[in-house]
Each structure stands twice: as C-alpha cells, then as structure tokens.
Design a protein around this motif. Structure first.
Motif, PDB file in Angstrom:
ATOM      1  N   ASN A   1       0.575 -33.066 -29.573  1.00  0.00           N
ATOM      2  CA  ASN A   1       0.455 -31.964 -28.620  1.00  0.00           C
ATOM      3  C   ASN A   1       1.042 -32.294 -27.259  1.00  0.00           C
ATOM      4  O   ASN A   1       0.878 -31.514 -26.323  1.00  0.00           O
ATOM      5  N   PHE A   2       1.707 -33.436 -27.156  1.00  0.00           N
ATOM      6  CA  PHE A   2       2.364 -33.761 -25.887  1.00  0.00           C
ATOM      7  C   PHE A   2       3.447 -32.702 -25.668  1.00  0.00           C
ATOM      8  O   PHE A   2       4.312 -32.521 -26.518  1.00  0.00           O
ATOM      9  N   PRO A   3       3.387 -31.997 -24.532  1.00  0.00           N
ATOM     10  CA  PRO A   3       4.245 -30.801 -24.411  1.00  0.00           C
ATOM     11  C   PRO A   3       5.700 -31.109 -24.092  1.00  0.00           C
ATOM     12  O   PRO A   3       6.293 -30.510 -23.218  1.00  0.00           O
ATOM     13  N   ILE A   4       6.261 -32.074 -24.786  1.00  0.00           N
ATOM     14  CA  ILE A   4       7.676 -32.370 -24.615  1.00  0.00           C
ATOM     15  C   ILE A   4       8.294 -32.449 -25.996  1.00  0.00           C
ATOM     16  O   ILE A   4       7.816 -33.167 -26.867  1.00  0.00           O
ATOM     17  N   SER A   5       9.359 -31.694 -26.170  1.00  0.00           N
ATOM     18  CA  SER A   5       9.990 -31.634 -27.486  1.00  0.00           C
ATOM     19  C   SER A   5      11.089 -32.684 -27.584  1.00  0.00           C
ATOM     20  O   SER A   5      11.817 -32.926 -26.629  1.00  0.00           O
ATOM     21  N   PHE A   6      11.162 -33.332 -28.736  1.00  0.00           N
ATOM     22  CA  PHE A   6      12.246 -34.279 -28.973  1.00  0.00           C
ATOM     23  C   PHE A   6      13.334 -33.637 -29.833  1.00  0.00           C
ATOM     24  O   PHE A   6      14.399 -34.180 -29.985  1.00  0.00           O
ATOM     25  N   LEU A   7      13.034 -32.518 -30.412  1.00  0.00           N
ATOM     26  CA  LEU A   7      13.949 -31.913 -31.386  1.00  0.00           C
ATOM     27  C   LEU A   7      14.375 -30.506 -30.978  1.00  0.00           C
ATOM     28  O   LEU A   7      14.670 -29.669 -31.819  1.00  0.00           O
ATOM     29  N   GLY A   8      14.391 -30.268 -29.672  1.00  0.00           N
ATOM     30  CA  GLY A   8      14.860 -28.968 -29.193  1.00  0.00           C
ATOM     31  C   GLY A   8      14.034 -27.804 -29.691  1.00  0.00           C
ATOM     32  O   GLY A   8      14.560 -26.705 -29.821  1.00  0.00           O
ATOM     33  N   ASN A   9      12.772 -28.034 -29.988  1.00  0.00           N
ATOM     34  CA  ASN A   9      11.865 -26.985 -30.475  1.00  0.00           C
ATOM     35  C   ASN A   9      12.358 -26.349 -31.779  1.00  0.00           C
ATOM     36  O   ASN A   9      12.035 -25.202 -32.082  1.00  0.00           O
ATOM     37  N   LEU A  10      13.179 -27.091 -32.531  1.00  0.00           N
ATOM     38  CA  LEU A  10      13.663 -26.551 -33.806  1.00  0.00           C
ATOM     39  C   LEU A  10      12.536 -26.489 -34.828  1.00  0.00           C
ATOM     40  O   LEU A  10      12.467 -25.569 -35.634  1.00  0.00           O
ATOM     41  N   VAL A  11      11.675 -27.500 -34.801  1.00  0.00           N
ATOM     42  CA  VAL A  11      10.546 -27.531 -35.735  1.00  0.00           C
ATOM     43  C   VAL A  11       9.269 -27.839 -34.961  1.00  0.00           C
ATOM     44  O   VAL A  11       9.317 -28.512 -33.926  1.00  0.00           O
ATOM     45  N   PRO A  12       8.144 -27.362 -35.440  1.00  0.00           N
ATOM     46  CA  PRO A  12       6.888 -27.696 -34.763  1.00  0.00           C
ATOM     47  C   PRO A  12       6.525 -29.159 -34.999  1.00  0.00           C
ATOM     48  O   PRO A  12       6.998 -29.767 -35.969  1.00  0.00           O
ATOM     49  N   PRO A  13       5.701 -29.727 -34.135  1.00  0.00           N
ATOM     50  CA  PRO A  13       5.316 -31.125 -34.336  1.00  0.00           C
ATOM     51  C   PRO A  13       4.398 -31.276 -35.551  1.00  0.00           C
ATOM     52  O   PRO A  13       3.693 -30.331 -35.920  1.00  0.00           O
TER      53      PRO A  13
ATOM     54  N   GLU B   1       5.489 -26.371 -40.212  1.00  0.00           N
ATOM     55  CA  GLU B   1       4.577 -27.431 -39.773  1.00  0.00           C
ATOM     56  C   GLU B   1       4.075 -28.241 -40.972  1.00  0.00           C
ATOM     57  O   GLU B   1       3.982 -29.475 -40.901  1.00  0.00           O
TER      58      GLU B   1
ATOM     59  N   LEU C   1       4.197 -36.109 -17.036  1.00  0.00           N
ATOM     60  CA  LEU C   1       5.096 -35.201 -17.759  1.00  0.00           C
ATOM     61  C   LEU C   1       6.470 -35.153 -17.097  1.00  0.00           C
ATOM     62  O   LEU C   1       7.498 -35.178 -17.776  1.00  0.00           O
TER      63      LEU C   1
ATOM     64  N   ARG D   1       9.731 -36.425 -18.977  1.00  0.00           N
ATOM     65  CA  ARG D   1      10.615 -35.337 -19.382  1.00  0.00           C
ATOM     66  C   ARG D   1      12.069 -35.599 -18.968  1.00  0.00           C
ATOM     67  O   ARG D   1      12.998 -35.261 -19.705  1.00  0.00           O
TER      68      ARG D   1
ATOM     69  N   ASP E   1      16.800 -33.675 -25.840  1.00  0.00           N
ATOM     70  CA  ASP E   1      16.200 -32.449 -26.366  1.00  0.00           C
ATOM     71  C   ASP E   1      17.240 -31.328 -26.439  1.00  0.00           C
ATOM     72  O   ASP E   1      17.379 -30.644 -27.446  1.00  0.00           O
TER      73      ASP E   1
ATOM     74  N   ILE F   1      19.964 -32.142 -29.186  1.00  0.00           N
ATOM     75  CA  ILE F   1      19.495 -31.887 -30.567  1.00  0.00           C
ATOM     76  C   ILE F   1      19.296 -30.397 -30.788  1.00  0.00           C
ATOM     77  O   ILE F   1      19.631 -29.868 -31.850  1.00  0.00           O
ATOM     78  N   GLY F   2      18.795 -29.721 -29.753  1.00  0.00           N
ATOM     79  CA  GLY F   2      18.562 -28.285 -29.885  1.00  0.00           C
ATOM     80  C   GLY F   2      19.844 -27.491 -30.095  1.00  0.00           C
ATOM     81  O   GLY F   2      19.826 -26.395 -30.639  1.00  0.00           O
TER      82      GLY F   2
ATOM     83  N   GLY G   1       7.092 -28.849 -19.341  1.00  0.00           N
ATOM     84  CA  GLY G   1       6.588 -29.061 -20.698  1.00  0.00           C
ATOM     85  C   GLY G   1       6.705 -27.806 -21.534  1.00  0.00           C
ATOM     86  O   GLY G   1       6.695 -26.689 -21.003  1.00  0.00           O
ATOM     87  N   ARG G   2       6.854 -28.026 -22.849  1.00  0.00           N
ATOM     88  CA  ARG G   2       6.907 -26.889 -23.773  1.00  0.00           C
ATOM     89  C   ARG G   2       6.061 -27.222 -24.980  1.00  0.00           C
ATOM     90  O   ARG G   2       6.062 -28.365 -25.434  1.00  0.00           O
ATOM     91  N   ALA G   3       5.353 -26.239 -25.477  1.00  0.00           N
ATOM     92  CA  ALA G   3       4.574 -26.429 -26.702  1.00  0.00           C
ATOM     93  C   ALA G   3       4.995 -25.375 -27.705  1.00  0.00           C
ATOM     94  O   ALA G   3       4.994 -24.184 -27.398  1.00  0.00           O
ATOM     95  N   ASN G   4       5.411 -25.837 -28.868  1.00  0.00           N
ATOM     96  CA  ASN G   4       5.841 -24.918 -29.916  1.00  0.00           C
ATOM     97  C   ASN G   4       5.000 -25.185 -31.157  1.00  0.00           C
ATOM     98  O   ASN G   4       5.347 -25.989 -32.003  1.00  0.00           O
ATOM     99  N   ARG G   5       3.855 -24.543 -31.227  1.00  0.00           N
ATOM    100  CA  ARG G   5       2.950 -24.698 -32.374  1.00  0.00           C
ATOM    101  C   ARG G   5       3.031 -23.435 -33.230  1.00  0.00           C
ATOM    102  O   ARG G   5       3.518 -22.404 -32.771  1.00  0.00           O
TER     103      ARG G   5
END
Lengths: 177, 355
Positions: free
Chosen positions: A30-42, A147, B55, B59, B66, B69-70, B130-134
């Motif tokens: 849930n660390f709010p930093i994406s390593f994959l460009g938000n392509l997939v959820p963690p 996910e 953060l 970041r 990021d 890759i995106g 920060g970004r959260a994508n759940r």
C-alpha cells in the motif's frame, strides 16, 4: 545452522515474525508509489505470510491475526475504501485455508501454487462481492482479476523467501519434532 | 516449492469458533463503516502527514522509472502517434483562432449587458507525492493540506482538465479521489444543449454517465464540463468528451491523465451571493425618458397635537436614534434622493424632528 528460535529472545522473534512479515507486506503493497506506471495493481503481499504460516504454523498465524492483517490492509489502502472489506476477506480466506489445511499442506510444486491461488481467489472474490453489495452496483471484474494474477505470480518468488525465513527463524512447532 | 515438506501444527477445524466471531466482527465493521464513512480518516490524514517527507524523498528517484515503465506500451506506436498528434495540433490551432475571436466577442457582449462577472476562482498549486491504484480505489496524495487552505470537496485540475476532488485533507497533505474512482459522483453538464447528468466512476478508465432526463439524445464527441450544482465545484471545468459504451449507454473519455500528472491545481471555489446591480440615474424611468428629475417635496414642519411646531427640548440628545432607526431600518427617502442631483440637506423631511 542453529535456528534463532532455539534461544529465548529468538523464540519471541520467531513468534512475531509471521505477523510482522504480514504487516510489512501490507505496508509495502500500500505504499503509494508505483513502480510499474500503475499498469497493474500491487499484489496482496500480506496474504502470503498469512497463507504460508496459516498452514505450517497456525499457532503463530491465528484467525485473529488474519483479521488484524486485513484491517491493516483496509486502513492503509486509503480513504474511500469501505473499512472491514479486507478484514472480512482475509477471515474468509483463512476459513478456507483452515478447512483445507490437510490438503493444502500436502501440495508441492505447481500444486502448492494452485493452493495459494485458490486461497487468494477466495479473498479476492469475497472482497469483490462485499464491495458490490456495499455500493449496490456490480463492479468491473478486471481490476480484481489483475490483482489476483499479480498476487499469484509474486507468490512464486515470495515463497522462496518465506521458506528460508521459516527454516532459519521460525521453524516447526516443538511438538512436531 | 511451497509447503510440501512442512508439518501441520494443528488439526483442521480447531479454529472454527474464532473465525465465525471474527467474521461477524468484520461484517459489523463494514456496517459501521457504511454508517460512518470517515471512520479511519483522521488517523489516515495523520499518517500521511507524518509520512509525507519520506514519500517525497522516495518518489523523486522512482518517478522517472515509473514514467518509463508506464509508457512502454507507447513505444510500439510512436510513429502513428506522432502523425496523429501533428494532425490534431493543426486542427487545434484552427480552433484556437476561433476561440480567441469568440472570447473577445463574449467579453464585449458581457460589457454591453452589464453581465454579472464569473465567480472568483483561486487555485493552490500542489505536487503529486503518491498514487494508489487498488481494485476498489484510485487515489493520489498531494503535498498541500489545510495549512494551504485545502478543504474536502474542492476540485483538482491539471493543465488538460479535471482529475478529481479532495476527499480528505490533513495538515500538509491531501487525498484526492480520482474521477475514475468508485466513490466519485459529480454533477456535470453536457454541451451543447446543457444536458444535466451525473458522472460516476467505476474504476475503469472512462466514468459512466447517468442522465437526469430520459428525453435527451447524446452523441459521441459532445463536451462534458462540471455543472456547478451543489456549489462545491465551479461550473465549466473541462472534464472530457462523450463516448459510446459498447455495452450500452455513454461514458466520458477524460481529458486529463491522472497517471502522468505531476503538478496539479486545487480549485478554491468561492461562490459569492449575487447582489443586484446598483441603481444608476439612467435606470430611473423618468430620467431614462429624458424628463427632469422630480423636485423634492417641500419640508412640512412637524406639528404637535395642539397644532404648534415641535422643538427638541433641552437636554435631549439630538442624534439619538429614533425607534425606526434603532432597528436598522432607514426612514423612507424620496425618489429624488436617488438621482444624480441630490436634494439639499435642509430639504430632507424629518417627521420626528430629532435630526
């Protein structure tokens, strides 16, 4: 090599390691930093220690800790997320794991991966259904499936680390020797 | 792999009762959360405020990776994308010229009509930290909070259009619910036609449109802007264009791309109460008709019941307010008092004789 669990301090460490790793997994996922460009959820990193030690050391990974890890996942996932969704889902996954422990513990190789995939599926489907009912609207299935897929793939690598930690730090229950 | 070699520490079914209890507790938690949705919000805001410096540090080096890759998917269509952008750029230049001409014309019309000016808009610039994508949540964290005047409900825009709105504000950080998020529902207006609708996110890239009237026909390509209903968002914020949903209905293709936004503006929309325009001499019917303003009526000396003129007795404060003035209401003024040529001060009637 002697396990850390053989000493008094090490025994405490071995007792808290499964839950600690679960909490660290929830924090990392849930660390709010994406390593994959938000392509997939963690991936659901906290589910991996829950599954692993829920099978081999349920005395250290009890249903209570499954609930608490789910609650931590709920808290860390951000505002707007209904509280209790992952707590209920992790308890459901634990209930499945608890009912199938004999079968799951006997699996190896691809079978073990499928066992984890089934448990993760129970967690994800539970969360999906709860959110559907909560919002009273059918949600798109793709994000949940993504996910689930990421979680199962990540478990292939995580299980090696978890196995190593189990051998060196946690170890089997004394009565099992 | 996995668990094949490990012995089980406890037999199956040993934990049935606690599981049932915990499941009931989790369901109770969900119900409580439904009743009080901000159950964890204060704690979340504190945690985010506390973690914001970390953060920001983490970041910075990861942002490039990021982004790279995106955009991997775009590498395979660079040539086609370039051609498409050139064509779009040429078309937009034509629209820019048209917009400049129309903007000047609108301003001239506003001057002629004495139109009420648009409400004041102030913005706070913030950086995405920060970004959260759940699966059930799409949010971002900004490095501006209550200390910078950020409040829940305010709109967040980038250079292209609206991204979302503030959901939770800490002291120095704020959580943004994206327009694509499951919890996002905002009133929008579809142009042309001023069609009112609710745009609802469903965690896909294009939010859905729920029309408020069933008797309207939408066409792909129509513009979607904020309607301003509810008073939180200003009207006219660019959001996106209408696209047809293959499974029925319509969706909105958003102009902004939250995944690549780095700096955003938080719109502080202060809707002032509309005041009627001040009356000018030209607005009076007599003046507008070219007639001279009416002469003020001659002062009528106040008389006592016995018919003698009244005087202020010694010792009484001449400036003391009369009962009518004490209520904040002014005595009625003659019509001439509103004209450009004010009436002489000695001609002001004073029935009470106190001033």
């Amino acid at each position: 090599m002697e396990r850390a669990g053989g000493m008094i301090g090490g025994r405490i460490l071995s007792a808290i390691t499964p839950v600690l790793l679960g909490a660290l997994g929830a924090l990392a996922a849930n660390f709010p930093i994406s390593f994959l460009g938000n392509l997939v959820p963690p991936p659901l990193l906290s589910l991996m220690p829950l599954y692993f030690w829920g099978i081999v050391r349920p005395d250290l990974m009890s249903p209570f800790w499954a609930f608490m890890l789910g609650l931590l996942e709920d808290f860390l996932s951000g505002p707007g997320s209904p509280p209790g969704v992952w707590a209920a889902s992790y308890v459901a996954a634990y209930a499945f794991l608890d009912s199938q422990r004999d079968v799951l513990a006997g699996l190896s190789g691809l079978g073990a991966l499928m066992g984890f995939a089934l448990t993760a599926l129970v967690a994800c489907v539970s969360a999906y259904l709860i959110v559907d009912v909560y919002h009273w609207r059918v949600q798109p299935l793709a994000p949940v499936l993504a996910e689930l897929a990421v979680t199962v793939i990540a478990y292939v690598f995580a299980v090696v680390i978890l196995g190593g930690i189990h051998r060196r730090v946690v170890g089997p229950l004394r009565s099992d020797f | 792999m996995a668990n094949g070699g490990w012995k089980i520490a406890r037999r199956r079914g040993g934990a049935q009762l606690p599981i049932a209890l915990l499941a009931a507790l989790a369901v109770a938690l969900i119900l409580i959360g439904k009743a009080q949705s901000n159950l964890f919000d204060r704690a979340r805001a504190n945690v985010t405020d506390w973690a914001a410096p970390a953060l920001q540090v983490v970041r910075t080096p990861l942002a490039g990776l990021d982004r790279w890759i995106g955009s991997i998917g775009n590498l395979f269509s660079v040539y086609q994308e370039n051609l498409r952008l050139k064509e779009e750029n040429a078309r937009l230049r034509q629209w820019q010229n048209a917009a400049v001409v129309l903007d000047g014309r609108v301003k001239r019309y506003q001057l002629l009509l004495h139109a009420v000016p648009d409400p004041a808009l102030q913005t706070v610039m913030a950086r995405v930290i920060g970004r959260a994508n759940r699966p059930f949540l799409q949010t971002m964290i900004l490095d501006a909070g209550k200390a910078q005047g950020v409040k829940p409900g305010q709109g967040v825009i980038d250079a292209r259009g609206m991204i979302g709105r503030i959901f939770l504000a800490g002291d120095h950080t704020a959580w943004v619910i994206l327009l694509t998020d499951l919890n996002s529902r905002i009133p929008v207006s579809i142009e042309p036609g001023n069609v009112q609708a609710i745009m609802a996110g469903d965690n896909t890239g294009a939010p859905t449109l729920d029309l408020l009237s069933q008797n309207v026909v939408l066409k792909p390509g129509m513009q979607v802007v904020s309607s301003g209903d509810g008073g939180l968002l200003p009207p006219g914020l660019a959001i996106g264009t209408v696209v047809a949903d293959p499974s029925g209905g319509f969706r909105v293709a958003l102009l902004a791309d939250p995944a690549s936004s780095e700096d955003v503006n938080i719109v502080d929309f202060k809707q002032k109460a509309e005041a009627p325009p001040a009356v000018s001499p030209a607005d009076l019917p007599a003046t507008a008709a070219g007639l001279p303003p009416a002469a003020p009526p001659a002062p009528i000396p106040a008389t006592a019941p016995n018919g003698l003129p009244t005087t202020t007795p010694p010792g009484v404060n001449a400036g003391a307010p009369q009962p009518a003035a004490a209520n904040g209401a002014k005595p009625p003024q003659p019509a001439a008092a509103n004209t450009a040529k004010p009436a002489p001060s000695d001609a002001t009637p004073d029935a009470g004789g106190a001033e």
